[in-house]
Design a protein around this motif. Structure first.
Motif, PDB file in Angstrom:
ATOM      1  N   LEU A 145     -52.152  -2.647 -60.205  1.00  0.00           N
ATOM      2  CA  LEU A 145     -51.373  -2.527 -61.441  1.00  0.00           C
ATOM      3  C   LEU A 145     -50.355  -1.388 -61.369  1.00  0.00           C
ATOM      4  CD1 LEU A 145     -54.239  -2.912 -64.085  1.00  0.00           C
ATOM      5  CD2 LEU A 145     -52.450  -4.580 -63.551  1.00  0.00           C
ATOM      6  N   HIS A 146     -50.727  -0.312 -60.684  1.00  0.00           N
ATOM      7  CA  HIS A 146     -49.890   0.892 -60.623  1.00  0.00           C
ATOM      8  C   HIS A 146     -49.848   1.360 -59.163  1.00  0.00           C
ATOM      9  CE1 HIS A 146     -50.440   0.905 -64.962  1.00  0.00           C
ATOM     10  NE2 HIS A 146     -51.741   0.911 -64.766  1.00  0.00           N
ATOM     11  N   ASP A 147     -48.867   0.911 -58.417  1.00  0.00           N
ATOM     12  CA  ASP A 147     -48.773   1.200 -56.978  1.00  0.00           C
ATOM     13  C   ASP A 147     -48.876   2.687 -56.652  1.00  0.00           C
ATOM     14  OD1 ASP A 147     -48.467  -1.481 -56.401  1.00  0.00           O
ATOM     15  OD2 ASP A 147     -46.281  -1.385 -56.458  1.00  0.00           O
ATOM     16  N   ASP A 148     -48.270   3.532 -57.475  1.00  0.00           N
ATOM     17  CA  ASP A 148     -48.244   4.973 -57.194  1.00  0.00           C
ATOM     18  C   ASP A 148     -49.630   5.603 -57.222  1.00  0.00           C
ATOM     19  OD1 ASP A 148     -45.545   4.710 -57.017  1.00  0.00           O
ATOM     20  OD2 ASP A 148     -45.087   5.702 -58.916  1.00  0.00           O
ATOM     21  N   LEU A 149     -50.580   4.980 -57.876  1.00  0.00           N
ATOM     22  CA  LEU A 149     -51.928   5.540 -57.952  1.00  0.00           C
ATOM     23  C   LEU A 149     -52.536   5.698 -56.558  1.00  0.00           C
ATOM     24  CD1 LEU A 149     -54.200   6.484 -59.865  1.00  0.00           C
ATOM     25  CD2 LEU A 149     -55.033   4.120 -59.849  1.00  0.00           C
ATOM     26  N   ALA A 150     -52.188   4.814 -55.647  1.00  0.00           N
ATOM     27  CA  ALA A 150     -52.723   4.879 -54.279  1.00  0.00           C
ATOM     28  C   ALA A 150     -52.291   6.151 -53.555  1.00  0.00           C
ATOM     29  CB  ALA A 150     -52.282   3.659 -53.481  1.00  0.00           C
ATOM     30  N   ASP A 151     -51.247   6.817 -54.042  1.00  0.00           N
ATOM     31  CA  ASP A 151     -50.756   8.046 -53.420  1.00  0.00           C
ATOM     32  C   ASP A 151     -51.284   9.307 -54.089  1.00  0.00           C
ATOM     33  OD1 ASP A 151     -49.218   6.534 -51.635  1.00  0.00           O
ATOM     34  OD2 ASP A 151     -47.561   6.403 -53.070  1.00  0.00           O
ATOM     35  N   ASN A 152     -52.186   9.160 -55.045  1.00  0.00           N
ATOM     36  CA  ASN A 152     -52.715  10.317 -55.767  1.00  0.00           C
ATOM     37  C   ASN A 152     -53.826  10.969 -54.934  1.00  0.00           C
ATOM     38  OD1 ASN A 152     -54.415  11.905 -57.587  1.00  0.00           O
ATOM     39  ND2 ASN A 152     -53.129  11.047 -59.220  1.00  0.00           N
TER      40      ASN A 152
END
Length: 166
Positions: A145-152
């Protein structure tokens, strides 16, 4: 067999300006991804679930993994006859989910259950495996749902702390 699941709420959407890559642990655990959760025994069709719509789902998965480890601290492990207890407090509520391990079994109850309703009883090893699978599957869904979460970095740390078990 234990099934752990969730449903995200339409009533409490995440703020559209959220930067998931930089979201702090507090936001990840308490402000984002609200919905409902359940733990169910698929053989007996008995479940412990919420129906409020505001439970921080990622926090639930994170706390559940923590609790599974906390109730496994007796050196006797599954032979321990002394009960080992833990509780999961829900933010914005006085309700709690209660966990009690004796020998290799964990009873799961909740404050909102009727008194005559039996506890959900599962083996500790199954609870550990399913809790970690739930955490990994949930994070996979949320990163879809939120691609950027994988970079957190907090998500990386969380997944490394609770790897899947076979």
């Amino acid at each position: 067999m234990l099934d752990i699941g969730y449903a995200l709420s339409n009533r409490f959407p995440d703020p559209p300006q959220t930067d998931y890559r930089r979201a702090e642990v507090r936001a990840l655990r308490h402000d984002l991804f609200c919905g409902d959760v359940y733990l169910a025994d698929t053989k007996t069709d008995h479940e412990v679930s919420t129906a409020w719509g505001w439970v921080p789902v990622l926090d639930f998965a994170w706390a559940l993994c923590d609790i599974v480890e906390r109730i496994d601290q007796d050196p006797a492990g599954s032979r321990a006859s002394r009960p080992q207890r833990a509780e999961l407090d829900f933010t914005e509520s006085t309700d709690r989910m209660l966990f009690e391990r004796r020998f290799g079994w964990v009873d799961i109850e909740a404050d909102w259950m009727r008194a005559e309703e039996p506890a959900l009883t599962v083996s500790h090893s199954e609870l550990r495996r399913e809790a970690r699978d739930f955490l990994h599957d949930l994070i996979a869904d949320l990163t879809d749902l939120h691609d950027d979460l994988a970079d957190n970095p907090a998500i990386w740390t969380l997944l490394a702390r609770f790897p899947r078990v076979s």
